[in-house]
Write an enzyme that holds these catalytic residues in place. Structure first.
Site, short mmCIF file in Angstrom:
data_model
loop_
_atom_site.label_atom_id
_atom_site.label_comp_id
_atom_site.label_asym_id
_atom_site.label_seq_id
_atom_site.Cartn_x
_atom_site.Cartn_y
_atom_site.Cartn_z
N GLU A 162 9.31 -4.26 10.48
CA GLU A 162 9.69 -2.95 9.91
C GLU A 162 10.21 -2.02 10.99
O GLU A 162 9.56 -1.82 12.03
CB GLU A 162 8.50 -2.32 9.18
CG GLU A 162 8.85 -0.93 8.62
CD GLU A 162 7.88 -0.38 7.60
OE1 GLU A 162 6.94 -1.10 7.18
OE2 GLU A 162 8.07 0.79 7.19
N GLU A 214 -1.27 -5.45 8.48
CA GLU A 214 -0.44 -4.82 9.50
C GLU A 214 -1.08 -5.02 10.87
O GLU A 214 -2.30 -4.98 10.99
CB GLU A 214 -0.33 -3.30 9.24
CG GLU A 214 0.45 -2.95 8.00
CD GLU A 214 0.62 -1.44 7.81
OE1 GLU A 214 0.26 -0.67 8.73
OE2 GLU A 214 1.11 -1.05 6.74
N LYS A 262 -1.29 -9.42 2.86
CA LYS A 262 -0.55 -8.99 4.05
C LYS A 262 -1.44 -8.04 4.87
O LYS A 262 -2.15 -7.21 4.29
CB LYS A 262 0.74 -8.27 3.64
CG LYS A 262 1.52 -7.68 4.83
CD LYS A 262 2.91 -7.22 4.45
CE LYS A 262 2.96 -5.83 3.89
NZ LYS A 262 2.45 -4.76 4.76
N ASP A 275 -1.30 -6.21 -0.45
CA ASP A 275 -1.29 -5.56 0.87
C ASP A 275 -2.68 -5.00 1.18
O ASP A 275 -3.20 -4.18 0.41
CB ASP A 275 -0.26 -4.42 0.79
CG ASP A 275 0.30 -4.04 2.14
OD1 ASP A 275 -0.02 -4.70 3.14
OD2 ASP A 275 1.09 -3.08 2.18
N ASP A 278 0.84 -1.20 0.00
CA ASP A 278 0.00 0.00 0.00
C ASP A 278 0.88 1.26 0.00
O ASP A 278 0.37 2.38 -0.06
CB ASP A 278 -1.02 -0.01 1.15
CG ASP A 278 -0.36 0.05 2.52
OD1 ASP A 278 0.89 -0.09 2.60
OD2 ASP A 278 -1.08 0.25 3.52
N SER A 279 2.21 1.06 0.01
CA SER A 279 3.13 2.17 -0.27
C SER A 279 2.82 2.76 -1.65
O SER A 279 3.25 3.87 -1.97
CB SER A 279 4.59 1.69 -0.21
OG SER A 279 4.75 0.48 -0.94
O1 KIV Z 1 3.48 -1.11 1.66
C1 KIV Z 1 4.64 -1.56 1.63
O2 KIV Z 1 5.40 -1.33 0.67
C2 KIV Z 1 5.08 -2.37 2.75
C3 KIV Z 1 6.52 -2.72 2.81
C4 KIV Z 1 7.30 -1.54 3.24
C5 KIV Z 1 6.77 -3.89 3.69
O3 KIV Z 1 4.30 -2.70 3.59
#
Ligand code: KIV
Length: 298
Positions: free
Chosen positions: A196, A129, A127, A97, A58-59
């Site tokens: 992280e 968090e 994924k 994510d 989600d970056s």
């Molecule tokens: O969103 C993302 O790119 C991430 C990574 C930094 C692990 O969660």
């Protein structure tokens, strides 16, 4: 190698990386590589480099969509980009994510949204968090056949609550909580966990304690694998450079330089040359010129 007729046999397609492969890599002491990607073109390049796992992070919100944090990213944003990634790369394990708000309300909400990654975007896993607060969700997802990567330490979706992108688990107490959370997530069925921005010795202890692989980002060399954000690695994102991000190439500078050349050549009339232009038959051109001259004269 030759085939049954003595000709060269086609090279077999490289084998798809699977969830059990990652767990086996930890067991065999092989380091795991993971990189983010958000579109088909870069996903293809990441796969060609031999990277094991692509995370459609989600970056995306920060490095592609231009938001200051990952918080505004929606499930639709993620599914659109994840589908593009799966069209560009198939061999790496593909992980979608879950964006902020897509899994916190209830495990059933999480299940519905996670299923979209698998059904609409061709992802192999998802994924989430969080620590203890997402254990129930991880249990529900894994019980329903969805492979889950967990993510503890600095969890960017909580950036406001954390007061910024800060290193986590710096005290014995906070580090103990992180390791307990990681163990609980493993017990709930997570197949791997991102650590992280945590001190390297804390990541090393967590890695030793867990049977599932740890993937570090700002967590030192003792994790079972490493992940970075593609745009940090390639110098494509200038706004924010975390200490842990290593720039392996400055593609951003190369892009600006190429575009400056285009801008200059167009303005001075040196692009396009014949090499980049199309021609037509002389007779057709003469005929066109004659017809235009006749029209002008009448
Ligand atoms: O969103 C993302 O790119 C991430 C990574 C930094 C692990 O969660």
């Amino acid at each position: 190698m030759s085939d049954q007729y003595g000709g060269a046999a086609p090279t077999p397609a490289p084998k798809k990386v699977t969830v059990p492969d990652l767990v086996a890599m930890k067991r065999d002491g092989k380091r795991i590589t993971m990189m983010t990607a958000y579109d088909a073109a870069f996903a293809r390049l990441v796969a060609e480099a031999g990277i094991d796992v692509i995370l459609v992070g989600d970056s995306l919100g920060m490095v592609v969509l231009g938001y200051p944090t990952t918080v505004p990213v929606t499930m639709d944003d993620m599914v659109r980009h994840a589908a593009a990634v799966s069209r560009g790369a198939t061999r790496p394990l593909l992980i979608g994510d879950m964006p902020f708000g897509s899994y916190q309300a209830s495990p059933s909400d999480a299940l519905r949204n996670a299923a979209r990654f698998l059904k609409e975007a061709g992802m192999d896993a998802i994924k989430v968090e969080g620590g203890a607060e997402v254990v129930e969700t991880v249990r529900t997802l894994t019980a329903n056949g969805i492979a889950v990567m967990a993510h503890v330490g600095l969890t960017p979706q909580r950036v406001a609550q954390l007061g910024g992108f800060k290193v986590q688990a710096k005290t014995a107490r906070a580090a103990r909580r992180l390791i307990d959370d990681a163990v609980a997530l493993e017990e709930a069925g997570a197949f791997s966990i991102v650590l992280e921005s945590v001190p390297a010795p804390v990541a090393a202890l967590a890695t030793e304690r867990l049977a599932i692989p740890t993937i570090g980002i700002g967590a030192g060399v003792d994790c079972d694998g490493q992940v970075l954000v593609l745009h940090d690695v390639l110098g494509l994102y200038g706004e924010f450079k975390p200490k842990f991000a290593k720039r392996y190439a400055d593609i951003g500078a190369a892009v600006t330089s190429a575009l400056r050349d285009f801008d200059r050549e167009v303005r001075e009339g040196s692009f396009p040359t014949d090499e980049h232009s199309f021609t037509m038959k002389e007779s057709e051109l003469l005929s066109l010129q004659r017809s235009l001259a006749q029209q002008k004269a009448s």
